[in-house]
Design a protein around this motif. Structure first.
Motif: not given
Length: 234
Positions: A97-114
């Motif tokens: 999706v557009d703006g996918a570099e904004n990790l914290r916007r699109h990912l849960s904390p668990k997904q972000y850590d992984q």
């Protein structure tokens, strides 16, 4: 390792390894062999040009599908680390999706850590439906053929990384910096996304120490089988 990496203009500098001091990077005779270098470059350019010509219509159709199925640019551009730490802009068909570099916007904390740990994510919610197809088929990487023509990449080599990923290589960083990153390589034919980052580093070390023109041709051939069977792709 993380504290020793700095970016100066268009190049990554690592303490103890200077891009002007090639003795700091372990060399093997094949790397300085002009015949190997010439043959590899001719192979790269010939294959890249041929594939671009043959795939021009499919690439155009992919671009249209991306444009019509999700908002955003067709081509994803990102700075990656090349040979001797030189930074370059890599090209890929956009699969997220557009703006996918904004990790914290699109990912849960668990997904972000992984993702931060492995630089990959099973079931990444940022991937579009059409983007998922492109990734599974590896068609999203076709624009990297232009990186090969520019000399930023080779057909075969380590997977191109961003600056932050160099910390994973630690004392083995020479294996990444000593060759051009590739469209395909040891990682792509040995599990791809199913491997850990530590395993990926060791595959890059193995390529650096063992690679040859015959080995490169073999890896290209193996890539077709892996892509066809969609092994390790998500």
């Amino acid at each position: 390792m993380g504290e020793d990496v700095t970016v100066h203009k268009d190049r990554v500098l690592i303490q103890g390894i200077s891009h002007n001091d090639h003795s700091a990077v372990p060399q093997k005779s094949v790397l300085s062999d002009s015949i190997y270098a010439f043959t590899k470059r001719v192979f790269d350019v010939s294959c890249a040009l041929t594939t671009i010509v043959l795939c021009f219509i499919p690439m155009l159709m992919i671009a249209i599908c991306i444009r019509t199925t999700s908002p955003g640019k067709v081509i994803f551009r990102q700075r990656r680390v090349g040979k001797n730490g030189k930074l370059f802009t890599i090209y890929k068909f956009r699969t997220m999706v557009d703006g996918a570099e904004n990790l914290r916007r699109h990912l849960s904390p668990k997904q972000y850590d992984q993702y931060i740990k492995e630089r990959k994510l099973t079931g990444d919610p940022r991937i579009t439906p059409f983007g998922g197809f492109l990734r599974r088929s590896s068609l999203d990487e076709l624009p990297q053929l232009f990186n090969i023509l520019k000399g930023d990449m080779s057909l075969v080599g380590p997977r191109p990384v961003v600056v932050d990923e160099l910390k994973h290589y630690k004392e083995d960083v020479y294996a990444y910096l000593g060759v051009r990153p590739g469209l395909t390589g040891m990682w792509q034919v040995n599990g791809r996304s199913t491997t850990t980052y530590a395993e990926r580093v060791q595959l890059d070390v193995r390529y650096f120490e063992k690679h040859s023109f015959g080995g490169d041709v073999y890896l290209v051939a193996q890539t077709f089988a892996v892509v066809f069977r969609k092994i390790g792709a998500y």
